[in-house]
Design an enzyme around this catalytic site. Structure first.
Site, PDB file in Angstrom:
ATOM      1  CD1 TRP A   1      -2.129  -8.861  12.468  1.00 39.00           C
ATOM      2  CD2 TRP A   1      -0.194  -9.600  12.327  1.00 39.00           C
ATOM      3  NE1 TRP A   1      -2.254 -10.073  12.050  1.00 39.00           N
ATOM      4  CE2 TRP A   1      -0.965 -10.969  12.507  1.00 39.00           C
ATOM      5  CE3 TRP A   1       1.365 -10.106  12.413  1.00 39.00           C
ATOM      6  CZ2 TRP A   1      -0.767 -11.925  11.772  1.00 39.00           C
ATOM      7  CZ3 TRP A   1       1.627 -11.487  12.249  1.00 39.00           C
ATOM      8  CH2 TRP A   1       0.923 -12.382  12.301  1.00 39.00           C
ATOM      9  CG  ASN A   2       3.478  -9.011   8.118  1.00 41.82           C
ATOM     10  OD1 ASN A   2       3.055  -7.714   8.085  1.00 41.82           O
ATOM     11  ND2 ASN A   2       3.956  -9.867   7.464  1.00 41.82           N
TER      12      ASN A   2
ATOM     13  CE  LYS B   1      -8.253  -1.426  10.359  1.00 40.81           C
ATOM     14  NZ  LYS B   1      -8.094  -1.686  11.596  1.00 40.81           N
TER      15      LYS B   1
ATOM     16  CD  GLU C   1       0.805  -6.601  -3.342  1.00 41.53           C
ATOM     17  OE1 GLU C   1       1.644  -7.377  -2.829  1.00 41.53           O
ATOM     18  OE2 GLU C   1       0.664  -6.237  -4.330  1.00 41.53           O
TER      19      GLU C   1
ATOM     20  CB  CYS D   1       3.147 -11.624   2.480  1.00 41.86           C
ATOM     21  SG  CYS D   1       4.363 -10.477   1.953  1.00 41.86           S
TER      22      CYS D   1
ATOM     23  CD  GLU E   1      -0.229 -16.145   4.731  1.00 46.79           C
ATOM     24  OE1 GLU E   1      -1.994 -15.405   4.894  1.00 46.79           O
ATOM     25  OE2 GLU E   1      -0.134 -15.514   3.869  1.00 46.79           O
TER      26      GLU E   1
HETATM   27  P1  NAD Z   1      -6.308  -9.370   8.002  1.00 47.98           P
HETATM   28  O1  NAD Z   1      -6.537  -9.091   6.021  1.00 47.98           O
HETATM   29  O2  NAD Z   1      -7.050  -9.790   9.392  1.00 47.98           O
HETATM   30  O3  NAD Z   1      -6.538  -7.517   8.018  1.00 47.98           O
HETATM   31  C1  NAD Z   1      -5.624  -6.890   7.700  1.00 47.98           C
HETATM   32  C2  NAD Z   1      -6.870  -5.270   7.992  1.00 47.98           C
HETATM   33  O4  NAD Z   1      -7.949  -5.232   7.733  1.00 47.98           O
HETATM   34  C3  NAD Z   1      -6.135  -5.347   9.538  1.00 47.98           C
HETATM   35  O5  NAD Z   1      -5.988  -3.902   9.747  1.00 47.98           O
HETATM   36  C4  NAD Z   1      -8.500  -5.393   9.267  1.00 47.98           C
HETATM   37  O6  NAD Z   1      -8.518  -4.518  10.862  1.00 47.98           O
HETATM   38  C5  NAD Z   1      -8.592  -4.992   8.470  1.00 47.98           C
HETATM   39  N1  NAD Z   1     -10.368  -5.063   8.564  1.00 47.98           N
HETATM   40  C6  NAD Z   1     -10.329  -6.348   8.661  1.00 47.98           C
HETATM   41  N2  NAD Z   1     -11.828  -6.486   7.537  1.00 47.98           N
HETATM   42  C7  NAD Z   1     -11.532  -5.368   7.052  1.00 47.98           C
HETATM   43  C8  NAD Z   1     -13.142  -5.256   6.309  1.00 47.98           C
HETATM   44  N3  NAD Z   1     -13.739  -6.005   6.213  1.00 47.98           N
HETATM   45  N4  NAD Z   1     -12.965  -4.042   5.615  1.00 47.98           N
HETATM   46  C9  NAD Z   1     -11.926  -3.567   5.597  1.00 47.98           C
HETATM   47  N5  NAD Z   1     -10.400  -3.182   6.648  1.00 47.98           N
HETATM   48  C10 NAD Z   1     -10.572  -4.980   6.570  1.00 47.98           C
HETATM   49  O7  NAD Z   1      -4.884  -9.749   7.845  1.00 47.98           O
HETATM   50  P2  NAD Z   1      -3.902  -9.688   9.097  1.00 47.98           P
HETATM   51  O8  NAD Z   1      -4.059 -10.915  10.375  1.00 47.98           O
HETATM   52  O9  NAD Z   1      -3.557  -8.762  10.427  1.00 47.98           O
HETATM   53  O10 NAD Z   1      -2.339  -9.954   8.506  1.00 47.98           O
HETATM   54  C11 NAD Z   1      -2.148 -11.092   8.641  1.00 47.98           C
HETATM   55  C12 NAD Z   1      -2.229 -11.914   6.192  1.00 47.98           C
HETATM   56  O11 NAD Z   1      -1.562 -10.824   5.461  1.00 47.98           O
HETATM   57  C13 NAD Z   1      -1.291 -12.826   6.316  1.00 47.98           C
HETATM   58  O12 NAD Z   1      -2.397 -13.328   5.279  1.00 47.98           O
HETATM   59  C14 NAD Z   1      -0.180 -12.095   5.491  1.00 47.98           C
HETATM   60  O13 NAD Z   1       0.373 -13.228   4.282  1.00 47.98           O
HETATM   61  C15 NAD Z   1      -1.381 -10.994   4.544  1.00 47.98           C
HETATM   62  N6  NAD Z   1       0.257  -9.898   4.441  1.00 47.98           N
HETATM   63  C16 NAD Z   1       0.325  -9.916   3.082  1.00 47.98           C
HETATM   64  C17 NAD Z   1       1.845  -8.969   2.484  1.00 47.98           C
HETATM   65  C18 NAD Z   1       1.870  -8.493   0.748  1.00 47.98           C
HETATM   66  O14 NAD Z   1       2.511  -7.846   1.192  1.00 47.98           O
HETATM   67  N7  NAD Z   1       0.612  -9.884   0.215  1.00 47.98           N
HETATM   68  C19 NAD Z   1       2.646  -8.457   3.444  1.00 47.98           C
HETATM   69  C20 NAD Z   1       2.213  -8.688   4.756  1.00 47.98           C
HETATM   70  C21 NAD Z   1       0.715  -9.507   5.189  1.00 47.98           C
END
Ligand code: NAD
Length: 529
Positions: A154-155, A178, A249, A283, A380
């Protein structure tokens, strides 16, 4: 934002998708700004089936044909930038400047991959490893995975999806996206843009939470995931079960190292920006700072003074604030927990330190007297906190920076670039910026990938950013006119075998062993050892 568009259904309605509706809220005000469907596994599977129908034509169009559509999408993003930033703001309450970054980032990446895809995906003709291979023309062809599933956080609600969707489409794959259930509206806009330009139906958005994401993983041929490390591990396990490749990622805990020879003003401004941009919900945010003792007091004073000047609030279309709200209450509560844990273990708050009490705002915070027993230095945070630790010297800074399960990126602040590069090579991180933050992110020729628990593979970066969405295909074709039979085809004979083994040795072995024909004969005659 309550009109019926794509998967966005009427405000307050539970319709659209068999799983009901998900209300999307502005985190600063709590106002519902849209409702999307929670789509079921069957709906996801149906969307994938549909994409499979159109993908072969998209692939056959070639990189030049696809470029036309991608550049039309780029025009659409430019024409709609203000409206897209409105949508981003509505579901995140980020400052106007941060919201404008979302479409602009996508425009930049589009230009890079749309124009270079032809070169990056061109057939390669490697030289044969041995003179025996010179009778063949060798080709490595890049053939896309038919359907790529992209799951995003969501960021950056528009940029995160776009940055993965664009390279996958450019590679010739069809894409099922998605987006996060917290901020799905911007992704729906992206799909609307693709439809509005009249592009082939090879890009579809499905909305919903984790279950919908899991259904995507169950149906596609390649998974690109950006999100938390915990979810990434679940997705990797599901992909392993299906033997489907993936790229992850994940989270980070990026260190900044400030050395005594650094320009301390620049380091203080840069670390503040790196830690607090998008309220720290990046991130590759600076999440912890190590400062050499001789400049520690000066750095902390300058950093704190600068952070105190920052303005926090909800922007309209005019940029008035540097910091907005956190994207949701869960994230705000994580930040509060890390600050409380640090205070309880002896840390001091120099500025900020608490939620404002309005919406999901959390004050930009500088913490000192911190150590690695505190969550703010090891887990984090993904929020507007800058914990700063004094270190004796470079060696201690490097050791502490590497004391982490993560390895996304890092920064080194020094007056000596060669020293900075030397230190970079000692850090366990996928990227290191010297005297800067985020610079790697805006250089698409570089790999964007995390080490250790921060990821598997790289999100983009030069040719590999497209080739990752392709299967490599080896093609051989005869150069010389062919005979009825190759010499080594059936029937076997000792003479043929001696000739074949001798030729392979002569081509591949070294020294006297190259010419060991007698050994070969002995081997064939069963006398070898
Ligand atoms: P999250 O892991 O909770 O959710 C990310 C996505 O995964 C959402 O769309 C969610 O609906 C989906 N999801 C959840 N459970 C799932 C499953 N079992 N199977 C498939 N999809 C599923 O992450 P968040 O809270 O939305 O985002 C924050 C995190 O993202 C932080 O840890 C941040 O560091 C990371 N992030 C990483 C990068 C990078 O490039 N490394 C960039 C942006 C954010």
């Amino acid at each position: 934002m309550t009109e019926e568009v794509g998967l966005v259904v009427e405000k307050g309605s539970a319709a659209g998708g068999s799983g009901g509706g998900i209300s999307v809220r502005n985190p600063a005000t709590g106002e519902v700004v849209g409702v999307v469907a929670a789509q079921s596994g069957q709906e996801v599977a149906a969307a994938v089936r549909e994409l499979r129908l159109y993908q072969p034509e998209w692939e056959a169009m070639g990189a030049e044909g696809r470029k036309k559509w991608l550049l039309k999408l780029q025009d659409w993003l430019i024409d709609n930038t203000d409206r897209l930033a409105d949508v981003v703001q509505s579901e995140t309450s980020k400052p106007r400047v941060d919201a404008l970054i979302d479409p602009s980032f996508a425009v930049d990446l589009l230009g890079y991959y749309a124009r270079r895809a032809g070169k990056f995906l061109a057939d390669e003709h490697p030289s044969p490893h041995s003179p025996l291979g010179r009778i063949k023309r060798l080709t490595t062809a890049y053939r896309p995975y038919p359907v790529v599933g992209i799951i995003t956080p969501w960021n950056f609600p528009l940029a995160m999806p776009a940055l993965d969707v664009i390279p996958a489409l450019a590679a010739g794959a069809a894409v099922l996206l998605k987006p996060s259930e917290v901020t799905p509206l911007s992704a729906v806009e992206l799909a609307r843009g693709w439809a509005e330009i009249g592009a082939p139906p090879v890009f579809t958005v499905v909305t919903g939470g984790g279950e919908t994401g899991a259904a995507v993983v169950d149906s596609v041929d390649y998974v690109q995931f950006t999100g938390s490390t915990a979810t990434g591990k679940r997705i990797a396990a599901a992909c392993a079960e299906r033997l489907v490749p993936y790229s992850l990622e994940l989270g980070g805990k990026d260190p900044a190292i400030v050395l005594a020879d650094a320009d301390i003003d620049r380091a203080a401004y840069g670390v503040a920006f790196g830690g607090l941009f998008n309220s720290g919900q990046v991130c590759i945010s600076v999440e912890r700072v190590y400062v050499e003792a001789p400049v520690y007091d000066e750095f902390v004073d300058k950093l704190t003074a600068h952070v105190r000047e920052l303005r926090q609030g909800a922007d309209g279309r005019e940029p008035e604030h540097e910091l907005g709200a956190m994207a949701n209450h869960t994230q705000k509560d994580i930040v509060a927990r890390h600050v409380q844990d640090a205070i309880a273990k002896g840390a001091k708050v120099l500025t900020g330190g608490k939620a404002t009490g309005v919406g999901t705002f959390f004050e930009p915070t500088v913490l000192v007297d911190v150590d690695h027993d505190m969550a703010c230095m090891t887990e984090e945070t993904f929020g507007p906190t800058l914990p700063v630790m004094k270190v004796a010297d470079e060696a201690e800074a490097v050791a502490l920076a590497n004391d982490s399960i993560y390895g996304l990126s890092a920064s080194v602040w020094t007056g000596d670039k060669a020293r900075g590069e030397r230190i970079a090579r000692q850090l366990n991180a996928g990227a290191v910026n010297i005297n800067d933050v985020f610079a790697n992110l805006f250089n698409f020729a570089l790999p964007m990938g995390g080490w250790q628990q921060s990821g598997v593979g790289a999100r983009w970066g030069g040719a590999e950013g497209l080739r990752k969405y392709c299967r490599k295909q080896a093609i051989t074709a005869p150069i010389l006119p062919t005979q009825q039979k190759e010499p080594f085809w059936f029937p076997y004979s000792t003479g043929k075998l001696v000739f074949a083994l001798s030729a392979m040795r002569a081509a591949g072995a070294r020294g006297i062993r190259r010419l060991g024909v007698r050994d070969v004969i002995n081997t064939v005659g069963g006398k070898g050892n």
